[in-house]
Design a protein around this motif. Sequence first.
Motif, PDB file in Angstrom:
ATOM      1  N   LEU A   1       6.742  -4.337 -24.338  1.00  0.00           N
ATOM      2  CA  LEU A   1       7.080  -5.391 -25.302  1.00  0.00           C
ATOM      3  C   LEU A   1       6.590  -6.706 -24.700  1.00  0.00           C
TER       4      LEU A   1
ATOM      5  N   TRP B   1      17.001  -8.850 -26.306  1.00  0.00           N
ATOM      6  CA  TRP B   1      15.911  -8.208 -25.552  1.00  0.00           C
ATOM      7  C   TRP B   1      16.473  -7.382 -24.387  1.00  0.00           C
TER       8      TRP B   1
ATOM      9  N   VAL C   1       7.727  -9.089 -29.484  1.00  0.00           N
ATOM     10  CA  VAL C   1       9.081  -9.341 -29.999  1.00  0.00           C
ATOM     11  C   VAL C   1       9.244 -10.860 -30.114  1.00  0.00           C
TER      12      VAL C   1
ATOM     13  N   TYR D   1      16.937  -6.162 -36.265  1.00  0.00           N
ATOM     14  CA  TYR D   1      15.933  -6.461 -35.231  1.00  0.00           C
ATOM     15  C   TYR D   1      16.052  -5.414 -34.104  1.00  0.00           C
TER      16      TYR D   1
ATOM     17  N   VAL E   1      13.220  -2.361 -33.318  1.00  0.00           N
ATOM     18  CA  VAL E   1      12.467  -2.283 -32.060  1.00  0.00           C
ATOM     19  C   VAL E   1      12.790  -0.978 -31.324  1.00  0.00           C
TER      20      VAL E   1
END
Length: 416
Positions: free
Chosen positions: A199, A216, A276, A330, A334
Motif C-alpha cells: 500500500l 492504516w 490509500v 474504507y 482495502v
Amino acid sequence: SGHPPPPPRGDPKREEGGRLVVGYVSADFVNHPLAHLMCSVFGLHDRARYEVVCLSLSPDDGSVYRKQISSEVEKFVDIAGMSALDVASLVRQMGIHVLFNLNGYTKGAFNEMFALRPAPIQVSYMGFCGTMGAPFIDYIVTDNVTSPLELSSLYTEELVHLPHSYFVNDHKRSHPEVLDPSTHPARSTYNLPDEAIVLCNFNQLYKIDPEVFDLWCDILKSCPNTILWLVRFPASGERGLLQEAKERGVDKQIVFSDVASKQEHIVRGVCADLFVDTVQCNAHTTACDILWSGTPMVTFPQRKMSGRVAASVCCAVGCHDLVVGSWEEYRLKVVSLIQGSRRVPREGGGGCRTEGALGEIRERVERHRHTHPLFDTDRWVKNLEGAIDRMWEVHSRGDKPTYIQVPDCIDPSTPP
C-alpha cells in the motif's frame, strides 16, 4: 449571491464573430506542480476563437515548463514586480474578457489586482482548492463530484461544472515513458519486499491525520504480509510516524523513501499495489501521478473541496467502485482487496507480480488510461472552452453570474 457589479466602464469590445480574449494569471509558470499539470493547456486553445494571454507573476526560472508555456501560448507577458494598478490597466488595455486566477490564496498570488476588477468575468481555477470567499471572483471551475450542487453553500462563487473531472493534467504528453515496462524499477530499489502487498501514500506528511493513520495501522495489523510505503516529505516526519505506528502495534511494516524527481516519482508508483488516500486533504496532483502509473487508489470523499478531488479523478478513469462512503467501508474495501490478491513469480523470472483482485484492477486502470477522459487533455481544453463561451453568453445578456453545467464536447449525453 453577493457579486458586486464591476466598476462602470465599457466592456472590452468584441467584434461580431471576433475572438474572446482569455487571460491566465499565475506565479507558477515555472517548475511547479501547476505548470506540470497545465503546461500544454495554453497552447491547445483554438486560436481561431480565443486569443490566450499568460500573465506571469514569477521571473523566468529557465525550466522546461516555463519554456513550453511561453513558446506555445499566443501571448506571454512577464508582470513580475509590477504594481496591482499597472497590471489591472494592462489587463484592461489588452481587452481581456475572461480572466483566470490560477493562484487563489497560494504563494505569489496577486488577489489585490483581481480586486480592482480589471476584467468583466473573473474566475478561480486550480491553484486554490476551495472558495476564495471574494466578491471579485465570479466563478469557480470544478465538477459535480468535487463540488456537488448540494454543497454549493460552501462557495461564494457560482459553480461551473465541467464534465468528468475539473482536474487537468498533462501526463500523456509529459510522461509517456511510464507506459514502457522496461523503465519500471524493481521493488528492491526502494527496500520493498517482493512477496508483500504494498500500500502506498506519496502525499506530503501533513495530510496524514490521526484518524486515517489509525485506519492504516488497523489494516496493517489485520494483513501482516502488507507494507505501507510513505515518502520523507518532509524527512523530519519519519521518526514521529514510526513512533506513532509502534504505539498502535505496528512495527517493520512501514517503509519510507526519499522525495524523487517528477519522472522517478511517477514511474516508481508501479511498485505499489494500491494507493490509500488521505481524507481531509486528498491526493490531487499525486492522484493523477499514481493512476498514470497504473496503480489504483481508494479514496473517501468529505464535504470540503480539498477532500473530494481524488474521488473526481478516480471517477474520470472509471474507478467509481474505489470511492467509499465511510471509514468502515474504507477499511473493508482495502482489506478485501488485499485478501483477494497474492504475489506470484513472473513467468521467466524477474520477481513477482500481483494476481487476483488488485491485479485485475491494475489491468483496468492501465486500459482506462487510454480510453477514459482523465488523461485526455485535448478533450479537457475543449470542455473548458465550452465553459468560457457560456460564462461570456451569460455576461453578454446582461445577466448576473449563474450556475453553469458544461456538456462534454465528445458525448454531450454523458452524465457529467
